[in-house]
Design an enzyme around this catalytic site. Structure first.
Site, PDB file in Angstrom:
ATOM      1  N   TYR A 104      14.934  48.211  28.530  1.00 46.84           N
ATOM      2  CA  TYR A 104      14.208  46.942  28.611  1.00 46.84           C
ATOM      3  C   TYR A 104      14.205  46.444  30.060  1.00 46.84           C
ATOM      4  CZ  TYR A 104      14.494  46.951  23.542  1.00 46.84           C
ATOM      5  OH  TYR A 104      14.377  47.290  22.228  1.00 46.84           O
ATOM      6  N   ASN A 127       4.945  43.912  18.966  1.00 47.78           N
ATOM      7  CA  ASN A 127       3.908  44.921  19.155  1.00 47.78           C
ATOM      8  C   ASN A 127       3.147  45.136  17.842  1.00 47.78           C
ATOM      9  OD1 ASN A 127       2.395  47.230  19.639  1.00 47.78           O
ATOM     10  ND2 ASN A 127       4.166  48.587  19.744  1.00 47.78           N
ATOM     11  N   CYS A 135       6.538  51.391  21.463  1.00 52.74           N
ATOM     12  CA  CYS A 135       7.715  50.539  21.644  1.00 52.74           C
ATOM     13  C   CYS A 135       8.992  51.269  21.247  1.00 52.74           C
ATOM     14  CB  CYS A 135       7.556  49.230  20.875  1.00 52.74           C
ATOM     15  SG  CYS A 135       7.183  49.423  19.138  1.00 52.74           S
ATOM     16  N   HIS A 136       8.869  52.349  20.482  1.00 51.50           N
ATOM     17  CA  HIS A 136      10.044  53.132  20.098  1.00 51.50           C
ATOM     18  C   HIS A 136      10.682  53.830  21.298  1.00 51.50           C
ATOM     19  CE1 HIS A 136       6.649  55.970  19.779  1.00 51.50           C
ATOM     20  NE2 HIS A 136       7.527  56.896  20.146  1.00 51.50           N
ATOM     21  N   GLU A 162       9.421  63.607  19.543  1.00 51.80           N
ATOM     22  CA  GLU A 162       8.832  63.719  20.871  1.00 51.80           C
ATOM     23  C   GLU A 162       9.694  64.540  21.827  1.00 51.80           C
ATOM     24  OE1 GLU A 162       8.114  59.732  22.229  1.00 51.80           O
ATOM     25  OE2 GLU A 162       6.420  59.450  20.859  1.00 51.80           O
TER      26      GLU A 162
END
Length: 175
Positions: A104, A127, A135-136, A162
Site C-alpha cells: 500500500y 474497487n 487490487c489483489h 499469476e
C-alpha cells in the site's frame, strides 16, 4: 440505462460482471453481490440489469485469464466511477504486472503521496471491478496478504495463479 450482467462459474466461486455496453463497470463474487449492487446503484441509480451472455466478450476474457492467459484482461476497458483519488489508485493498480505485488505504501508513493497508504487501502477496498483492476496484487508492507473484499483465500489463489512469489505460511486445512 440498461446494463448487461453475466455470471461465470469458477472453482473459486461464481463471478458476476456488469457491462455498460462499452466498459466493464462491476465485477465481484456472487456472495458479495449485495455490495457490488450497492456500489453500482450509487453510480447508476436508474440502471436496469439485463442478463446477457458474454457482453462485449468480457466474460470470455475473464475465463481466458482464469484459464491461464494472464494478459487477456489487460486491455479490458473499465468504468469505475469514484473520486479522482480513487480513480488514480485504480489506474495505478492496472500498472502492476501479473505475478507482481506492491505494498500500500509503495502504491501511495507511486501516486506521489507517500503518506497516503491508508487512503490507498480504503480506495482499494472500494474497487468496483475486481480482478481486472487487480487490487489483489496489493499486500502489506511486510509482504503478507492483507484484506481482500473477495476473501483472503481468493487473493491467495489469484496471486498463485499469476505466479506471484508469496512468502506465506501454508494455509491450515479446515478442521
Amino acid at each position: 440505462m440498461s446494463l448487461s450482467i453475466d455470471r461465470i462459474a469458477h472453482e473459486t466461486g461464481t463471478i458476476i460482471l456488469v457491462s455498460d455496453g462499452r466498459s466493464l463497470c462491476a465485477l465481484d463474487y456472487e456472495e458479495y453481490e449485495p455490495r457490488m449492487m450497492r456500489l453500482l446503484r450509487a453510480r447508476c441509480p436508474d440502471a436496469r440489469l439485463v442478463e446477457r451472455d458474454d457482453p462485449q466478450g468480457f466474460s470470455s476474457r475473464i475465463r481466458a485469464y482464469l484459464a491461464g492467459a494472464l494478459d487477456a484482461i489487460e486491455a479490458v476497458p473499465v468504468e469505475t466511477g469514484g473520486t479522482v483519488f480513487q480513480q488514480r489508485v485504480w489506474q495505478a493498480l492496472r500498472t502492476i504486472p501479473a505475478g507482481s505485488t506492491r505494498s500500500y505504501g509503495a502504491l501511495a508513493a507511486l501516486l506521489g503521496q507517500p503518506g497516503a497508504s491508508r487512503a490507498v487501502g480504503h480506495a482499494n477496498s472500494l474497487n468496483p471491478v475486481a480482478i481486472v483492476v487487480p487490487c489483489h496484487r496489493v499486500v502489506g508492507a511486510n509482504g503478507k496478504l492483507t484484506g481482500y473484499a473477495g476473501g483472503i483465500e481468493r487473493k491467495r489463489w489469484l496471486l498463485a495463479h499469476e505466479g506471484a512469489s508469496l512468502d506465506l505460511p501454508p494455509r491450515r486445512p479446515a478442521a
